[in-house]
Design an enzyme around this catalytic site. Sequence first.
Site, PDB file in Angstrom:
ATOM      1  N   ASN A  36       0.824   4.088   1.026  1.00  0.00           N
ATOM      2  CA  ASN A  36       0.928   4.857   2.265  1.00  0.00           C
ATOM      3  C   ASN A  36       1.598   4.337   3.286  1.00  0.00           C
ATOM      4  OD1 ASN A  36      -0.124   6.880   0.842  1.00  0.00           O
ATOM      5  ND2 ASN A  36      -2.256   6.728   1.711  1.00  0.00           N
ATOM      6  N   CYS A  37       1.886   3.069   3.125  1.00  0.00           N
ATOM      7  CA  CYS A  37       2.523   2.130   4.375  1.00  0.00           C
ATOM      8  C   CYS A  37       3.960   2.735   4.468  1.00  0.00           C
ATOM      9  CB  CYS A  37       2.523   0.628   4.084  1.00  0.00           C
ATOM     10  SG  CYS A  37       3.511  -0.361   5.036  1.00  0.00           S
ATOM     11  N   ASP A  38       4.394   2.961   5.729  1.00  0.00           N
ATOM     12  CA  ASP A  38       5.823   3.419   6.067  1.00  0.00           C
ATOM     13  C   ASP A  38       6.653   2.381   5.426  1.00  0.00           C
ATOM     14  OD1 ASP A  38       4.933   5.983   6.893  1.00  0.00           O
ATOM     15  OD2 ASP A  38       5.055   5.305   9.125  1.00  0.00           O
ATOM     16  N   ILE A  68       0.813  -1.056  -0.217  1.00  0.00           N
ATOM     17  CA  ILE A  68      -0.067   0.148  -0.027  1.00  0.00           C
ATOM     18  C   ILE A  68       0.865   1.162  -0.055  1.00  0.00           C
ATOM     19  CG2 ILE A  68      -1.721   1.257   1.392  1.00  0.00           C
ATOM     20  CD1 ILE A  68      -2.591  -1.542   2.390  1.00  0.00           C
ATOM     21  N   LYS A 100       7.253   2.405   1.875  1.00  0.00           N
ATOM     22  CA  LYS A 100       7.952   3.525   1.503  1.00  0.00           C
ATOM     23  C   LYS A 100       9.422   3.210   1.504  1.00  0.00           C
ATOM     24  CE  LYS A 100       4.333   6.984   2.643  1.00  0.00           C
ATOM     25  NZ  LYS A 100       4.193   8.230   3.386  1.00  0.00           N
TER      26      LYS A 100
END
Length: 114
Positions: A8-10, A6, A13
């Site tokens: 937006n998942c840190d 996903i 990223k």
Amino acid sequence: MTLFGIKNCDTVKKARKWAEANQLTIHFHDFRIDGLSKEQVEAWVAVIGWETLFNKRSTSFRQLSDDDKKDLNETKAIELMLAHPTLIKRPVLSSEGNVLVGFKEAEYKAWFTR
């Protein structure tokens, strides 16, 4: 080679940033946007096991009903991951039948030097 997760998942990223810094071309598949097939999840489970893929520490797991949390097995876990993709530990790196879950720099270095 595909990195599933996903955007937006840190942790996703971090994995994407590491790949970019190491000039690696990896296709990104956002399973919230692009979806996931039952066959894809079953293939991952066949390689790494549902216990590795299923994130019991996630907010999504805590929000499940007690009935959903009870008596987990492979079939039930796959159904839950398809219904709630955020139950999948992220990211999932997949290539030619190999699967790596999560992001640890040392594991990624080893993966890309094999």
